[in-house]
Each structure stands twice: as structure tokens, then as C-alpha cells.
Write a protein that holds these residues in place. Structure first.
Motif, PDB file in Angstrom:
ATOM      1  N   ALA A   1       1.561  -0.194   5.194  1.00  0.00           N
ATOM      2  CA  ALA A   1       2.118  -0.082   3.847  1.00  0.00           C
ATOM      3  C   ALA A   1       2.879  -1.315   3.377  1.00  0.00           C
ATOM      4  CB  ALA A   1       3.054   1.125   3.773  1.00  0.00           C
TER       5      ALA A   1
ATOM      6  N   LYS B   1      10.133   4.059   1.773  1.00  0.00           N
ATOM      7  CA  LYS B   1       9.528   3.696   0.490  1.00  0.00           C
ATOM      8  C   LYS B   1      10.598   3.332  -0.533  1.00  0.00           C
ATOM      9  CE  LYS B   1       6.148   5.373  -2.893  1.00  0.00           C
ATOM     10  NZ  LYS B   1       5.227   6.487  -3.227  1.00  0.00           N
TER      11      LYS B   1
ATOM     12  N   SER C   1       3.171   8.076   1.245  1.00  0.00           N
ATOM     13  CA  SER C   1       3.243   9.289   0.432  1.00  0.00           C
ATOM     14  C   SER C   1       2.989  10.530   1.282  1.00  0.00           C
ATOM     15  CB  SER C   1       2.220   9.234  -0.708  1.00  0.00           C
ATOM     16  OG  SER C   1       0.908   9.382  -0.200  1.00  0.00           O
TER      17      SER C   1
ATOM     18  N   THR D   1       0.891  12.853   0.614  1.00  0.00           N
ATOM     19  CA  THR D   1      -0.523  13.238   0.563  1.00  0.00           C
ATOM     20  C   THR D   1      -1.390  12.406   1.504  1.00  0.00           C
ATOM     21  OG1 THR D   1      -0.880  11.737  -1.310  1.00  0.00           O
ATOM     22  CG2 THR D   1      -0.353  14.036  -1.819  1.00  0.00           C
ATOM     23  N   TYR D   2      -0.854  11.326   2.023  1.00  0.00           N
ATOM     24  CA  TYR D   2      -1.645  10.442   2.892  1.00  0.00           C
ATOM     25  C   TYR D   2      -1.888  11.110   4.241  1.00  0.00           C
ATOM     26  CZ  TYR D   2      -2.976   6.375   5.679  1.00  0.00           C
ATOM     27  OH  TYR D   2      -3.644   5.498   6.500  1.00  0.00           O
TER      28      TYR D   2
ATOM     29  N   ARG E   1       2.950   3.304  10.138  1.00  0.00           N
ATOM     30  CA  ARG E   1       2.846   3.385   8.670  1.00  0.00           C
ATOM     31  C   ARG E   1       3.285   2.070   8.025  1.00  0.00           C
ATOM     32  NH1 ARG E   1       2.546   8.506   6.196  1.00  0.00           N
ATOM     33  NH2 ARG E   1       1.765  10.013   7.703  1.00  0.00           N
TER      34      ARG E   1
ATOM     35  N   ASN F   1       0.857  -1.200   0.000  1.00  0.00           N
ATOM     36  CA  ASN F   1       0.000   0.000   0.000  1.00  0.00           C
ATOM     37  C   ASN F   1       0.887   1.242   0.000  1.00  0.00           C
ATOM     38  OD1 ASN F   1      -2.057   1.839   0.170  1.00  0.00           O
ATOM     39  ND2 ASN F   1      -2.871   1.107   2.122  1.00  0.00           N
ATOM     40  N   PRO F   2       1.503   1.564  -1.154  1.00  0.00           N
ATOM     41  CA  PRO F   2       2.464   2.673  -1.210  1.00  0.00           C
ATOM     42  C   PRO F   2       1.888   4.026  -0.831  1.00  0.00           C
ATOM     43  CG  PRO F   2       1.886   1.898  -3.422  1.00  0.00           C
ATOM     44  CD  PRO F   2       1.340   0.903  -2.460  1.00  0.00           C
ATOM     45  N   GLU F   3       0.600   4.233  -1.010  1.00  0.00           N
ATOM     46  CA  GLU F   3      -0.026   5.519  -0.698  1.00  0.00           C
ATOM     47  C   GLU F   3       0.197   5.909   0.766  1.00  0.00           C
ATOM     48  OE1 GLU F   3      -2.189   9.039  -0.788  1.00  0.00           O
ATOM     49  OE2 GLU F   3      -1.321   7.860  -2.401  1.00  0.00           O
ATOM     50  N   VAL F   4       0.281   4.916   1.641  1.00  0.00           N
ATOM     51  CA  VAL F   4       0.456   5.178   3.076  1.00  0.00           C
ATOM     52  C   VAL F   4       1.795   5.868   3.364  1.00  0.00           C
ATOM     53  CG1 VAL F   4       0.659   4.065   5.347  1.00  0.00           C
ATOM     54  CG2 VAL F   4      -1.066   3.288   3.729  1.00  0.00           C
TER      55      VAL F   4
END
Length: 319
Positions: A186, A216, A13, A15-16, A182, A8-11
Motif C-alpha cells: 500500500a 491509512k 481498506s 473490503t480488500y 499490507r 495503493n489505498p485499497e490494500v
């Protein structure tokens, strides 16, 4: 088939928005109370100290009769662009002037309780907009990395901002705890260890944005190499206490440097001025270059008129 690491790369980022804002509960309570009581505020702290998350969490808890607008001033730098973000889409007409849009804002502010959050407000090209918003009885929240940017506002504006909230860098222990939360969301369960997270927390020196970027990038490198878990040599090597976050203008400058590799300062400024719609003055340009050098992205060779800038490989494996 390689085991999956980053699920879940968005976690990880920028913007998360995490469900819980760790280690900023006191500041969140203060900011929320300020907004509810229509008290203007200034928030400052170094990059990666949680200013944006604090803002977004505070405005997410507001009652329905309050309309809050978050604006990133590194993206929206002019009065026209910001008014476009504030006004309801149905009221906005592309051909309108700033004067006409301001009249529309006057009407809108009489009908609705407005809160305008100007993140990185020091990137604003027209800081008189802050006074204009305050004159309409709109609650204004400003953020900046630099405490001294508050002094760039005139005395009348400063007098109308009674609340100043300082965010200190996270400690290594706090950074580690945030990374644990996180990483659980992620990354695959057995793809990392607490030792890896602690190493990243220590390297990032309280900059949570940097820590998340490092994690990441490490996960992506391990995946590329067919590993099932992150190892210490997957963590990118960084130069000094740098931040991956660049302003719009810094991004333009870096794109030029990557194209030319090495370029005289005067030529770099000339090309930068042609490639951006609103180029900054030479003094501001020099400030950008100092920051890029401090972050380890750029190397300065020579002095004054003979200075040459050279792009350096700041982060290994960032491809």
C-alpha cells in the motif's frame, strides 16, 4: 512536489482480501472442510479478528459445483433482502413476495449445492430465516462478535450447528507482521518504518481493522502536511480500545449527533426512529449508545430520563 506515500489505498481498506490469510490457516482448514462436508458452523471473535477474511478465503477455495454466497447482515437485514442476494439475478422479480421467493429458493437449492455465509448474523431482523435455510439442506455459516448471540437462536437451530470456531484477537507480533505485508503493497517504499508499524500494532491491541485504519489515516495526514514519510505524531490519537467500524444503525445515530452536537436521549431516539426504515426498540437503542460510549465516539451526561448524549472527537486528523 510532495513525495507520494499512499500508492495503493485499497490494500488498507476493509473490503480488500489479501492473497494469503496469515495466522488463520488452522481455522480456514476447519471451515473449508465443514463447508465441503455440508456442516453448519458458527464463527465468533472480537472486531478485527479476521472473521470476514476467513469466510471469504474459505468460500474462494470451494469446487465449482458449490455456489457460495457471502452476505453482510449489517447491510442486508431482512428475509427479502437476503433472498434477493441468494437467488440468481435472472430469477428475481421485484414484485415477488417472500413466499414466492422462498418457493424459488426451494427449486434453486434442489439444482445447486448452496452455501450461505451470514456475516454478523445477529443484525438479522428475522432470525427464523436461518432455520428456513437449514430446512432446505443449505449449508449455513454464521459469524458474530459476541459468543452469546449463538444463544439467541432456538435450540433446534443450535443443535444443527455442530462446529463452533473461536477467533482470538491477533497478538501485537501477529498484527505487526500483517501490517508489514499490507504496508509493502500500500505504501511507498521509504515512507514508513518498522517502528511506526510496531507503534500502530501496539495501539490496536489485536484489532487488525483498527490497525489498518490507523495506518491509512497516518499516511493521509503525512501527505496533507507535505511529508515524505509517516512520523509518530501522524498516528491518530484514539480513546480506549475502539473500533472504527459502525453498524448501519450506529452510523445513523452518529450522523444525528454530529448534526446536533449535544442532544437529550429521548430526542435522539425520536429522530433516529424517523430517519431509519426499520428502527430498533429502545432497549436495543440503549445498547447502541453503550457501545458508542465505550468506543469513545459519544459521551453520556446525566442519568436515566435526564441523560444527554454529546459527540466527541474520537480520532484526531480523521477529516
Amino acid at each position: 512536489m510532495n513525495a507520494k506515500i499512499l500508492i495503493n489505498p485499497e490494500v488498507l481498506s476493509q473490503t480488500y482480501l489479501p492473497e494469503k490469510l496469515l495466522y488463520r490457516e488452522k481455522e480456514k482448514t476447519e471451515l473449508t472442510n465443514n463447508i465441503k462436508n455440508h456442516v453448519n458452523a458458527f464463527i465468533y471473535g472480537p472486531s478485527g479478528s479476521g472473521k470476514t477474511s476467513l469466510l471469504k478465503h474459505a468460500i474462494s477455495d470451494l469446487p465449482n459445483d458449490v455456489k457460495a454466497t457471502y452476505i453482510d447482515c449489517s447491510l442486508y437485514q431482512t428475509t427479502y433482502a437476503i433472498l434477493k442476494e441468494i437467488l440468481p439475478r435472472g430469477d428475481f422479480i421485484l414484485s415477488r413476495s417472500n413466499y414466492e421467493l422462498t418457493k424459488e429458493l426451494v427449486r434453486y437449492s434442489r439444482e445447486t449445492r448452496l452455501v450461505i455465509c451470514l456475516d454478523e448474523f445477529d443484525k438479522l431482523k428475522e432470525k427464523e430465516l436461518v432455520a428456513k435455510l437449514m430446512s432446505l439442506k443449505i449449508c449455513v455459516i454464521l459469524t458474530s462478535e459476541d459468543e452469546t448471540s449463538f444463544d439467541s437462536l432456538n435450540s433446534s437451530i443450535r443443535a444443527n450447528i455442530p462446529s463452533v470456531i473461536r477467533l482470538k484477537p491477533y497478538t501485537s507480533e501477529q498484527t505487526l507482521e500483517i501490517l508489514k505485508v499490507r504496508a509493502e503493497e500500500a505504501l511507498a517504499r521509504w515512507s514508513y518504518s518498522e517502528e511506526i508499524l510496531k507503534k500502530i500494532a501496539d495501539i490496536s491491541k489485536g484489532n487488525i481493522t483498527l490497525a489498518l485504519n490507523l495506518l491509512k489515516l497516518a499516511a493521509l495526514k503525512a501527505k496533507r502536511e507535505g511529508k515524505s514519510s509517516i512520523e509518530e505524531n501522524d498516528i491518530p490519537k484514539i480513546s480506549g480500545n475502539c473500533s472504527f467500524k459502525l453498524s448501519y444503525d450506529e452510523g445513523i445515530i452518529m450522523s444525528i449527533l454530529k448534526e446536533f452536537k449535544t442532544i437529550p436521549a429521548g430526542k435522539l431516539y425520536e429522530i433516529y426512529s424517523k430517519r431509519t426504515k426499520y428502527p430498533k426498540c429502545e432497549r436495543t437503542f440503549r445498547s447502541y449508545m453503550r457501545r458508542l460510549c465505550l468506543k469513545g465516539f459519544v459521551k453520556a451526561l446525566g442519568d436515566k430520563k435526564g441523560r444527554v448524549y454529546e459527540v466527541v472527537e474520537n480520532v484526531e486528523g480523521n477529516d
